[in-house]
Design an enzyme around this catalytic site. Sequence first.
Site, PDB file in Angstrom:
ATOM      1  CG  ASN A 217     -31.889   4.176  16.271  1.00 46.87           C
ATOM      2  OD1 ASN A 217     -31.348   4.386  17.357  1.00 46.87           O
ATOM      3  ND2 ASN A 217     -32.786   5.000  15.739  1.00 46.87           N
TER       4      ASN A 217
ATOM      5  CE  LYS B 143     -36.035   4.080  16.999  1.00 47.66           C
ATOM      6  NZ  LYS B 143     -37.395   4.264  16.543  1.00 47.66           N
TER       7      LYS B 143
ATOM      8  CG  HIS C 220     -34.457   8.815  14.062  1.00 43.12           C
ATOM      9  ND1 HIS C 220     -35.708   8.942  14.621  1.00 43.12           N
ATOM     10  CD2 HIS C 220     -34.325   7.528  13.671  1.00 43.12           C
ATOM     11  CE1 HIS C 220     -36.309   7.758  14.569  1.00 43.12           C
ATOM     12  NE2 HIS C 220     -35.497   6.879  14.005  1.00 43.12           N
TER      13      HIS C 220
ATOM     14  CD  GLU D  66     -37.791   7.815  17.361  1.00 43.20           C
ATOM     15  OE1 GLU D  66     -36.693   7.638  17.908  1.00 43.20           O
ATOM     16  OE2 GLU D  66     -38.495   6.871  16.923  1.00 43.20           O
TER      17      GLU D  66
ATOM     18  CD  GLU E 291     -35.429   5.394   9.942  1.00 41.42           C
ATOM     19  OE1 GLU E 291     -35.262   4.220  10.273  1.00 41.42           O
ATOM     20  OE2 GLU E 291     -35.366   6.340  10.746  1.00 41.42           O
TER      21      GLU E 291
ATOM     22  N   GLY F 278     -41.885   2.237  14.256  1.00 42.95           N
ATOM     23  CA  GLY F 278     -42.397   1.742  15.531  1.00 42.95           C
ATOM     24  C   GLY F 278     -43.890   1.434  15.516  1.00 42.95           C
TER      25      GLY F 278
ATOM     26  CB  SER G 291     -42.541  -1.544  10.987  1.00 45.14           C
ATOM     27  OG  SER G 291     -43.063  -0.653  11.960  1.00 45.14           O
TER      28      SER G 291
ATOM     29  N   GLY H 154     -36.868  -1.435  16.583  1.00 43.02           N
ATOM     30  CA  GLY H 154     -37.325  -2.476  17.502  1.00 43.02           C
ATOM     31  C   GLY H 154     -36.652  -3.826  17.313  1.00 43.02           C
TER      32      GLY H 154
END
Length: 263
Positions: free
Chosen positions: A8, A10, A102, A104, A174, A180, A219, A241
């Site tokens: 992903n 982002k 997600h 976010e 998740e 993150g 992570s 990430g």
Amino acid sequence: MKTIVAGNWKMHTDAGSADALINDVAAGTAAGAGDVLVIVAPPFPFLKAAVDRARTVDHGGKAPGILVAAQNCHEEEQGAFTGEVSVPMLKSLGVGACIVGHSERRQYYGETDEVVGRKVVQLLKHGLMPIYCCGERRDEREQGRHRDVVSRQLNTALGGLPAQDLSRVVVAYEPVWAIGTGVNASPEQAQEMHGFIRKELAGLAGKAALDVPILYGGSCKPDNAASLFGCPDINGGLIGGAALSAASFTELVRIAQRSKAVS
Ligand code: PGA
């Protein structure tokens, strides 16, 4: 059971760096993805370039290759929804999957389980693979409510699906506190939740739940992936990430391949 490693991206990259990243991921996984399905989810403007590049990857007819996913979609087919992107638009570009729900999106854009459930229905209607994200916040875990929260997310968003539709969904667990932050869920915590999710899905769809890949996200990186991917109910990862570097992402693909070859 399918093993999936999905990246992903982002709201990262630009036209040049997105091109470079998809090229490097394609080159890095062309020969070595084995049975692992590699998914990349670039930002909307770079989807077409990613689809075109993914199509040129020769996997020798064996590996499933690279599937390009969007990071979001609208729950309606079309209409006056300025700035939104529909599932038929994505399909017309050759996009094969879409991340929905997600944390976010839930946190910053107010997406509810109901809305996310409608997005899943749209995606299934048009033959795209929904990657449905669920997971609890830190305070919810501290209060011992993590199972209740995830149960509600699954039942509200996916509860109305016929069993054969549910078997076409991919679930990503998740935990929000792991996204993150550099602090991943331990393999024990993750396996416990993945086993729980599998049971909840079985409650909704019976045996079809056994076909639903459940990915871990939060992570996840090369130095912790082997122990996570080695868990029986973890069928791969949704990577943030570490997906922005082709080297670490392709390493994660190799780790998934090895973990599932021995388990
Ligand atoms: P992270 O993100 O790997 O950077 O923690 C995961 C995700 O948000 O899907």
